[in-house]
Design a protein around this motif. Sequence first.
Motif, PDB file in Angstrom:
ATOM      1  N   PHE A   1      26.008  33.724  45.875  1.00  0.00           N
ATOM      2  CA  PHE A   1      26.437  34.779  46.786  1.00  0.00           C
ATOM      3  C   PHE A   1      27.945  34.900  46.742  1.00  0.00           C
ATOM      4  O   PHE A   1      28.655  33.909  46.513  1.00  0.00           O
ATOM      5  CB  PHE A   1      25.979  34.418  48.209  1.00  0.00           C
ATOM      6  CG  PHE A   1      25.664  35.608  49.067  1.00  0.00           C
ATOM      7  CD1 PHE A   1      24.756  36.565  48.652  1.00  0.00           C
ATOM      8  CD2 PHE A   1      26.261  35.754  50.310  1.00  0.00           C
ATOM      9  CE1 PHE A   1      24.450  37.666  49.456  1.00  0.00           C
ATOM     10  CE2 PHE A   1      25.964  36.839  51.132  1.00  0.00           C
ATOM     11  CZ  PHE A   1      25.060  37.799  50.703  1.00  0.00           C
ATOM     12  N   LYS A   2      28.441  36.128  46.909  1.00  0.00           N
ATOM     13  CA  LYS A   2      29.876  36.377  46.935  1.00  0.00           C
ATOM     14  C   LYS A   2      30.255  36.831  48.334  1.00  0.00           C
ATOM     15  O   LYS A   2      29.603  37.724  48.895  1.00  0.00           O
ATOM     16  CB  LYS A   2      30.222  37.484  45.924  1.00  0.00           C
ATOM     17  CG  LYS A   2      31.648  38.011  46.010  1.00  0.00           C
ATOM     18  CD  LYS A   2      32.647  36.999  45.529  1.00  0.00           C
ATOM     19  CE  LYS A   2      34.068  37.549  45.545  1.00  0.00           C
ATOM     20  NZ  LYS A   2      35.049  36.517  45.136  1.00  0.00           N
ATOM     21  N   ILE A   3      31.284  36.240  48.887  1.00  0.00           N
ATOM     22  CA  ILE A   3      31.758  36.672  50.203  1.00  0.00           C
ATOM     23  C   ILE A   3      33.229  37.028  50.116  1.00  0.00           C
ATOM     24  O   ILE A   3      34.019  36.312  49.507  1.00  0.00           O
ATOM     25  CB  ILE A   3      31.491  35.584  51.259  1.00  0.00           C
ATOM     26  CG1 ILE A   3      29.983  35.485  51.492  1.00  0.00           C
ATOM     27  CG2 ILE A   3      32.216  35.907  52.573  1.00  0.00           C
ATOM     28  CD1 ILE A   3      29.564  34.406  52.415  1.00  0.00           C
TER      29      ILE A   3
ATOM     30  N   SER B   1      32.909  31.582  35.738  1.00  0.00           N
ATOM     31  CA  SER B   1      32.205  31.644  37.032  1.00  0.00           C
ATOM     32  C   SER B   1      32.572  32.867  37.864  1.00  0.00           C
ATOM     33  O   SER B   1      32.055  33.031  38.971  1.00  0.00           O
ATOM     34  CB  SER B   1      32.523  30.388  37.850  1.00  0.00           C
ATOM     35  OG  SER B   1      33.856  30.453  38.370  1.00  0.00           O
ATOM     36  N   HIS B   2      33.454  33.734  37.340  1.00  0.00           N
ATOM     37  CA  HIS B   2      33.989  34.787  38.211  1.00  0.00           C
ATOM     38  C   HIS B   2      34.327  36.035  37.403  1.00  0.00           C
ATOM     39  O   HIS B   2      35.444  36.213  36.955  1.00  0.00           O
ATOM     40  CB  HIS B   2      35.231  34.219  38.925  1.00  0.00           C
ATOM     41  CG  HIS B   2      35.800  35.080  40.004  1.00  0.00           C
ATOM     42  ND1 HIS B   2      36.409  34.559  41.130  1.00  0.00           N
ATOM     43  CD2 HIS B   2      35.902  36.426  40.137  1.00  0.00           C
ATOM     44  CE1 HIS B   2      36.838  35.540  41.905  1.00  0.00           C
ATOM     45  NE2 HIS B   2      36.555  36.682  41.326  1.00  0.00           N
ATOM     46  N   ILE B   3      33.330  36.901  37.197  1.00  0.00           N
ATOM     47  CA  ILE B   3      33.599  38.202  36.572  1.00  0.00           C
ATOM     48  C   ILE B   3      33.009  39.313  37.452  1.00  0.00           C
ATOM     49  O   ILE B   3      32.194  39.050  38.326  1.00  0.00           O
ATOM     50  CB  ILE B   3      33.047  38.312  35.128  1.00  0.00           C
ATOM     51  CG1 ILE B   3      31.520  38.398  35.096  1.00  0.00           C
ATOM     52  CG2 ILE B   3      33.528  37.145  34.267  1.00  0.00           C
ATOM     53  CD1 ILE B   3      30.961  38.771  33.721  1.00  0.00           C
ATOM     54  N   HIS B   4      33.445  40.534  37.200  1.00  0.00           N
ATOM     55  CA  HIS B   4      32.950  41.690  37.964  1.00  0.00           C
ATOM     56  C   HIS B   4      32.597  42.838  37.015  1.00  0.00           C
ATOM     57  O   HIS B   4      33.106  42.896  35.893  1.00  0.00           O
ATOM     58  CB  HIS B   4      34.019  42.216  38.927  1.00  0.00           C
ATOM     59  CG  HIS B   4      34.474  41.224  39.940  1.00  0.00           C
ATOM     60  ND1 HIS B   4      33.746  40.894  41.054  1.00  0.00           N
ATOM     61  CD2 HIS B   4      35.614  40.482  40.017  1.00  0.00           C
ATOM     62  CE1 HIS B   4      34.409  39.993  41.777  1.00  0.00           C
ATOM     63  NE2 HIS B   4      35.546  39.725  41.170  1.00  0.00           N
ATOM     64  N   ILE B   5      31.757  43.736  37.495  1.00  0.00           N
ATOM     65  CA  ILE B   5      31.463  44.931  36.700  1.00  0.00           C
ATOM     66  C   ILE B   5      31.787  46.204  37.478  1.00  0.00           C
ATOM     67  O   ILE B   5      31.097  47.204  37.385  1.00  0.00           O
ATOM     68  CB  ILE B   5      29.998  44.972  36.205  1.00  0.00           C
ATOM     69  CG1 ILE B   5      29.044  44.673  37.367  1.00  0.00           C
ATOM     70  CG2 ILE B   5      29.790  43.998  35.061  1.00  0.00           C
ATOM     71  CD1 ILE B   5      27.590  44.922  37.007  1.00  0.00           C
TER      72      ILE B   5
ATOM     73  N   ALA C   1      37.709  31.113  45.796  1.00  0.00           N
ATOM     74  CA  ALA C   1      38.247  31.825  44.635  1.00  0.00           C
ATOM     75  C   ALA C   1      39.764  31.715  44.598  1.00  0.00           C
ATOM     76  O   ALA C   1      40.412  31.503  45.638  1.00  0.00           O
ATOM     77  CB  ALA C   1      37.827  33.290  44.699  1.00  0.00           C
ATOM     78  N   HIS C   2      40.318  31.862  43.420  1.00  0.00           N
ATOM     79  CA  HIS C   2      41.783  31.911  43.241  1.00  0.00           C
ATOM     80  C   HIS C   2      42.486  30.658  43.784  1.00  0.00           C
ATOM     81  O   HIS C   2      43.556  30.761  44.390  1.00  0.00           O
ATOM     82  CB  HIS C   2      42.374  33.175  43.895  1.00  0.00           C
ATOM     83  CG  HIS C   2      41.612  34.431  43.567  1.00  0.00           C
ATOM     84  ND1 HIS C   2      41.604  34.987  42.310  1.00  0.00           N
ATOM     85  CD2 HIS C   2      40.811  35.223  44.328  1.00  0.00           C
ATOM     86  CE1 HIS C   2      40.842  36.073  42.319  1.00  0.00           C
ATOM     87  NE2 HIS C   2      40.337  36.234  43.522  1.00  0.00           N
ATOM     88  N   PHE C   3      41.818  29.515  43.608  1.00  0.00           N
ATOM     89  CA  PHE C   3      42.403  28.249  44.034  1.00  0.00           C
ATOM     90  C   PHE C   3      42.722  28.246  45.533  1.00  0.00           C
ATOM     91  O   PHE C   3      43.584  27.525  46.000  1.00  0.00           O
ATOM     92  CB  PHE C   3      43.681  27.957  43.204  1.00  0.00           C
ATOM     93  CG  PHE C   3      43.983  26.497  43.037  1.00  0.00           C
ATOM     94  CD1 PHE C   3      43.252  25.710  42.173  1.00  0.00           C
ATOM     95  CD2 PHE C   3      45.015  25.899  43.753  1.00  0.00           C
ATOM     96  CE1 PHE C   3      43.524  24.362  42.019  1.00  0.00           C
ATOM     97  CE2 PHE C   3      45.302  24.543  43.608  1.00  0.00           C
ATOM     98  CZ  PHE C   3      44.560  23.773  42.739  1.00  0.00           C
TER      99      PHE C   3
ATOM    100  N   THR D   1      37.989  34.074  35.777  1.00  0.00           N
ATOM    101  CA  THR D   1      39.039  34.964  35.262  1.00  0.00           C
ATOM    102  C   THR D   1      39.225  36.275  36.021  1.00  0.00           C
ATOM    103  O   THR D   1      40.274  36.898  35.889  1.00  0.00           O
ATOM    104  CB  THR D   1      38.747  35.351  33.798  1.00  0.00           C
ATOM    105  OG1 THR D   1      37.471  35.986  33.753  1.00  0.00           O
ATOM    106  CG2 THR D   1      38.804  34.145  32.886  1.00  0.00           C
ATOM    107  N   ASP D   2      38.174  36.749  36.747  1.00  0.00           N
ATOM    108  CA  ASP D   2      38.223  38.135  37.241  1.00  0.00           C
ATOM    109  C   ASP D   2      38.163  39.139  36.093  1.00  0.00           C
ATOM    110  O   ASP D   2      38.604  40.280  36.255  1.00  0.00           O
ATOM    111  CB  ASP D   2      39.485  38.410  38.073  1.00  0.00           C
ATOM    112  CG  ASP D   2      39.174  38.584  39.552  1.00  0.00           C
ATOM    113  OD1 ASP D   2      38.013  38.869  39.892  1.00  0.00           O
ATOM    114  OD2 ASP D   2      40.100  38.436  40.359  1.00  0.00           O
ATOM    115  N   ALA D   3      37.663  38.710  34.936  1.00  0.00           N
ATOM    116  CA  ALA D   3      37.398  39.701  33.883  1.00  0.00           C
ATOM    117  C   ALA D   3      36.533  40.792  34.507  1.00  0.00           C
ATOM    118  O   ALA D   3      35.683  40.515  35.344  1.00  0.00           O
ATOM    119  CB  ALA D   3      36.672  39.057  32.708  1.00  0.00           C
TER     120      ALA D   3
HETATM  121 ZN   LIG Z   1      37.198  38.608  41.839  1.00  0.00          ZN
END
Ligand SMILES: [Zn+2]
Length: 356
Positions: free
Chosen positions: A94-96, A7-11, A176-178, A234-236
């Motif tokens: 959406f990401k905040i 649920s949590h990756i970035h490019i 995010a990140h618990f 993961t923040d992959a």
């Molecule tokens: Zn992140």
Amino acid sequence: MKRIADSHIHIRFFEFEHALKLFSDIAECGVTDAAILSLPYYGVIANLAAVYFKMTNKDLDLRAFGGFHTVDQYAEIPPEVQLEALIKLGIDGFKIMSCPTMRRYCGIGIDDEYYEKMFALLEREGLPVNFHVADPEEFWDEGGSYADPSFASKKQLCDEALRVAKRHPNLKIIFAHFFFLSNFPEEAERIMEEYPNVYFDLTPGTEMYYNFDKNIEYWRGFFKKYKNRLLFGTDANANKDCNKELEALVYRKLTEKTDYFTQNCYGKDFVIRGLELDEETADAIAYGNYFEIFGKEKKPVNLELFYEYCERVLHDLEAMEGDPYQENRVKIVPKLDIYPSKQVSLDFLRRVLKEK
Ligand SMILES: [Zn+2]
């Protein structure tokens, strides 16, 4: 069965080959679905890049989470107007970002009236929000990144975000990140009980994996009790070279025995304990919840609008002398000072428009 929806990756930084490698690497780890979270302060094309890869990548079923512009030529557009355009474009969530540097840059809390229409619209549309709030508490210690009193405290940032969650009970918020609560079991439990619309993702903050270990039986119970409120993440990232290890680290944390196991990641060995979750619980967290919380279907992309936005941003960048927004970016992420954001954005847009 091992299957993963991340649920949590970035490019970050939108370089094609790096993004493609990220997707194929994590697909090899059993990831079938993933959500790209956009952070436009890294570059003006963040949203367009996320939507582009959602449309075109074959290795993964990707979703695009949009983010509003805060530092660049579109930052003056009210956030709800930006959001409306992104909804038409076809974002899935959406990401905040409400980390201390962003909070200081913006000068107002995320619970400010300025953002109200945006949150109301997200709630009405049923779009989930991945919400990064604060950071691990030790960052505020003397000598730490946020020791300077110009930064809001961890408590203030959390209170602001929780006020939003309370005000919008039908808005699905994934902290995010618990929510950086791995040292605070009672507070984690209180939030789960008091805010039925709140979820936590398990994206490291690698500190979290050690914090859980101090009280592994408690957390094992917590994970079972709230198994429908936790999301694999993961923040992959396209700029990292340990994406496979990250997938393994988070997955093994769920499934390995409470004895110690070793997983290399970020260039070091993590010697940590598993949560030893049963298969049903692990599968809900690693896979099923993604679809329960984000919805079964992805939103369709409006192609015409996508290319129209690409043309517009390209035109605006070409007309812009130098990069007057780079210094704003550095206020949020100091190490961005050497990153050629404008050039990468130009390259990306020219390539996408040529492919059209
Ligand atoms: Zn992140």
